[in-house]
Design an enzyme around this catalytic site. Structure first.
Site, PDB file in Angstrom:
ATOM      1  N   CYS A 147      -1.231  -2.493  13.380  1.00  0.00           N
ATOM      2  CA  CYS A 147      -2.191  -2.002  12.394  1.00  0.00           C
ATOM      3  C   CYS A 147      -3.646  -2.148  12.848  1.00  0.00           C
ATOM      4  CB  CYS A 147      -1.956  -2.682  11.051  1.00  0.00           C
ATOM      5  SG  CYS A 147      -2.627  -1.751   9.663  1.00  0.00           S
ATOM      6  N   ARG A 203      -4.903   5.968   1.121  1.00  0.00           N
ATOM      7  CA  ARG A 203      -4.181   5.009   1.964  1.00  0.00           C
ATOM      8  C   ARG A 203      -2.742   5.473   2.128  1.00  0.00           C
ATOM      9  NH1 ARG A 203      -6.862   0.310   3.011  1.00  0.00           N
ATOM     10  NH2 ARG A 203      -5.059  -0.689   3.929  1.00  0.00           N
ATOM     11  N   HIS A 209       4.161  -3.037   9.635  1.00  0.00           N
ATOM     12  CA  HIS A 209       4.224  -4.440   9.217  1.00  0.00           C
ATOM     13  C   HIS A 209       5.651  -4.686   8.727  1.00  0.00           C
ATOM     14  CE1 HIS A 209      -0.138  -5.089   9.097  1.00  0.00           C
ATOM     15  NE2 HIS A 209      -0.267  -3.906   8.548  1.00  0.00           N
TER      16      HIS A 209
END
Lengths: 469, 248
Positions: B95, B129, B196
């Site tokens: 990320c 997002r 993640h």
């Protein structure tokens, strides 16, 4: 509410919420949002009207952790001080829940004051309607990050709520840099903090608030109490922990806590002993006592209420099932889960451990926070917990988490349904051994509802209302 | 005794979304093979010494933290990282760390944060997002279980240049930019990704790919002994099932 039609609409909407709440309770639904949202369709300004009717106004508690316990303690102090007050039950902290709680408890006579726990994402929307006398901000831990984007988004939303009510006083946790950065020059601001015995403060801060909230440079800590809370300063811009107006000195912490609390330069309570374990509850107690002091309530009420405190819903609810002491503990983020593990480890004899993790909206869709829980730091607790069951909608992730914490792979059991997991454990556990069930929010709500009848547990949504009356 | 020395870059600043799970997974697999793991935390200002390290890990952070880290990387550490990877050192970047190792990151406010240029890619913040569970079919392997599963949460849209290959093709989720179905990037033994979850615990094959790359370089190791991966594979299969994919 000047006009007669407006008054009438308010009265109707209020009674509608009360009636819908009773129906929902009869039907056995724990959901607390729906009646409030229904009433708001009739009177769009229902929250504002309900709050405006309170004779002595209200106090709001927000932050990521500890708001239920802090608000519950503050409500108890208010009752000890003789106030007929409303207090929203655990989890009823979105707009619908606030309306349901205020309306229902108003019907039972709670018309003087309200202590409201408000979700940090709801603060911006609810404050212009509630217009509280005091806003208490406890802390900003990494909580349901996927819901808010990032941690700083939660801080921003609370700041927005604060800006919307310039006449509201603030009580801020000085030890949390993000909370302290919410202080504004346009109003009365008080700070509270926690002081540990000398030598107990040599921990390293964890990652949530490493950078200065003002200028973005790294913060240096002189001491740490818990996670990223402590005495910090920024070398670049001079931002530092504000001097506290109210301070709790921890004399003893463990299964019970002993505190000395000072506020405004004088002793508020010379020695408070209470049953809530862990440093995080010491923070909650100081926050509640400092809030009561800010509101001008008598110091004796605070000391008495804290001494009688029992854990708020789910933060370790106890009952006996088939001869086994059973405990339900709400876990929703790393700091809270660490605190639960710390409490269990301090007790010695762990018994059976079931961990149920759900990933519904109210739990947070992302369960990666499980990797930030420090299971590795409690090898003895994990080794002695027997059986050890992973449960919930994300049972497989929880099982893997335990495996990588060093639990032998053969010892880990999988049962997605928490109630079935509990019944299976109860059926084969040697007599008298304890069972601890750690659950995320929706898993706890669901299990509690399913166990309530069987073990005569009080329905949690009734608690605030009953005692508030 | 076999040893894996991991440089953990900016553990205090970049540690979002359970990225420490990646270290736990690596450590667990090395230990179960009788080896030893040392984690060397490297904060801002700490020197990177490639001779003392077998593998590099860098996690994700928030925009504010990234700016600060970018400055530290620009003070020489970034150049040394590129040299180490060129020399075959395995690296995993997740990320925010992934973005910082590209050419640049343009934030929502238009500010351009210069990257290290280790990966030939660039990132620009988008309005919405990109959040949710992801499944990827990876090009790291030609046969067997090629899926990777994880959770993404990023505003940046990453575009790959000709100097890198994607880590894989998105089966479910958004990936690098929500457009070209690519996820992550790979250059030599360096892997960058938005996943993640934490990533490595549920993807033991990727953990072993990294460990093998490190030990091949250090000891000439050709293959790793298989492990009891029942919980890893149970969690991997559950993630695929939730996304409506059959476990392979």
């Amino acid at each position: 509410m000047r006009r007669a039609t407006e008054r009438l609409r308010f009265a109707l909407a209020w009674r509608l919420v009360v009636a819908a709440g009773r129906l929902a309770r009869l039907a056995g639904h724990g959901g607390s949002s729906f009646p409030g949202l229904l009433g708001r369709r009739l009177d769009p300004r229902l929250l504002e009207h309900l709050a405006g009717e309170l004779e002595q106004g209200s106090a709001v508690v927000t932050g990521t952790n500890g708001k239920t316990t802090t608000a519950t303690l503050l409500a108890e102090i208010g009752r000890q001080a003789g106030l007929r007050l409303a207090h929203n039950a655990a989890g009823a902290n979105l707009v619908g829940g606030l309306i349901t709680s205020l309306a229902g408890q108003r019907a039972e006579g709670a018309r003087q004051f309200a202590v409201l726990e408000v979700d940090e994402a709801t603060v911006a929307r609810a404050m212009p309607a509630v217009r509280p006398r005091l806003i208490v901000v406890t802390n900003f831990f990494r909580d349901q990050l996927d819901r808010y984007g990032e941690l700083l988004g939660a801080v921003g939303r609370v700041a927005e709520g604060i800006r919307a009510v310039p006449e509201t006083e603030l009580l801020l946790n000085a030890d949390d840099p993000h909370v302290a950065s919410l202080a504004r020059g346009d109003r009365k601001v008080r700070f509270y903090a926690l002081k540990l015995p000398p030598g107990a403060a040599a921990r390293k801060p964890t990652g949530d608030a490493v950078l200065c909230p003002r200028c973005g440079h790294p913060l240096a800590y002189r001491s740490v109490t818990f996670a990223h809370l402590g005495d910090y300063a920024c070398s670049a811009c001079g931002f530092r922990r504000p001097a506290p107006d109210a301070e709790g000195e921890v004399l003893r912490s463990g299964r019970e806590t002993a505190l000395r609390i000072r506020a405004g330069g004088r002793q508020l309570a010379s020695l408070v002993r209470f049953q809530l374990p862990g440093l995080y509850n010491a923070y909650n107690a100081v926050a509640a006592a400092a809030a009561a002091w800010s509101l001008g309530w008598p110091a004796e009420a605070a000391a008495r209420a804290l001494a009688e405190a029992t854990p708020a819903f789910g933060r370790m609810e106890r009952f006996v099932a088939q001869g086994h002491p059973v405990r339900l503990a709400l876990v929703k983020n790393p700091a809270g889960f660490d605190a639960v593990l710390e409490t269990l480890a301090a007790e010695g004899e762990p018994g059976a451990l079931i961990v149920a993790v759900n990933d519904l909206e109210a739990d947070g869709r992302d369960v990666s926070w499980l990797w930030d829980v420090r299971f590795e730091d409690f090898p003895e607790l994990l080794a002695r917990s027997e059986p050890l069951v992973a449960s919930g909608l994300r049972a497989e992730d929880m099982a893997l988490r335990l495996a990588l914490a060093g639990v032998e792979r053969e010892r880990i059991e999988l049962e997605a349904d928490p109630e079935r997991a509990l019944q299976a454990v109860l059926a084969r556990l040697p007599g008298g051994r304890a069972v601890t069930v750690c659950l995320t929010y929706t898993a706890l709500l669901d299990l509690h509802r399913r166990l309530a009848r069987r073990y005569a547990l009080p329905a949690f949504w009734e608690r605030g209302a009953r005692r508030g009356a | 005794m076999l040893e894996l020395r991991i440089a953990h870059l900016y553990p205090r600043e970049l540690n979002l979304y359970g990225d420490r799970g990646n270290l736990l997974a690596l450590a667990d697999r090395v230990r179960r093979r009788g080896g030893r793991v040392t984690v060397v935390p490297l904060g801002p200002g700490d020197p990177f010494r490639p001779a003392e390290v077998d593998l590099v890990f860098i996690g994700g952070g928030q925009d504010r933290e990234q700016r600060w880290i970018a400055e530290d990387l620009a003070r020489g550490k970034g150049r040394e990282l590129v040299a180490a990877v060129r020399d075959g050192m395995p690296l995993l970047a997740v990320c925010g760390g992934y973005q910082l190792l590209g050419r640049y990151y343009r934030t929502a406010s238009g500010e351009k944060i210069p990257g290290v240029g280790l990966f030939d890619l660039w990132t620009e913040a988008g309005r919405r997002r990109l959040i949710g569970d992801v499944a990827v079919e990876s090009d790291l392997w030609e046969e067997g279980r090629r899926t990777l599963v994880g959770f993404e949460n990023h505003a940046g849209r990453t575009w790959l240049g000709p100097g890198v290959r994607p880590l894989g093709r998105v089966l479910r989720g958004h990936g690098n930019n929500d457009r070209d179905r690519s996820e992550g990037a790979r250059w030599l033994n360096a892997v960058g990704t938005y996943l993640h979850g934490a990533l490595l615990p549920r993807n033991p094959r990727l953990s072993d790919w990294l460990i093998l790359a490190a030990w091949r370089r250090k000891y000439g190791t050709e293959r790793l002994d298989p492990l009891d991966d029942r919980w890893e594979l149970t969690a991997h299969a559950a993630a695929l099932r939730r996304l409506g994919l059959a476990a392979s």
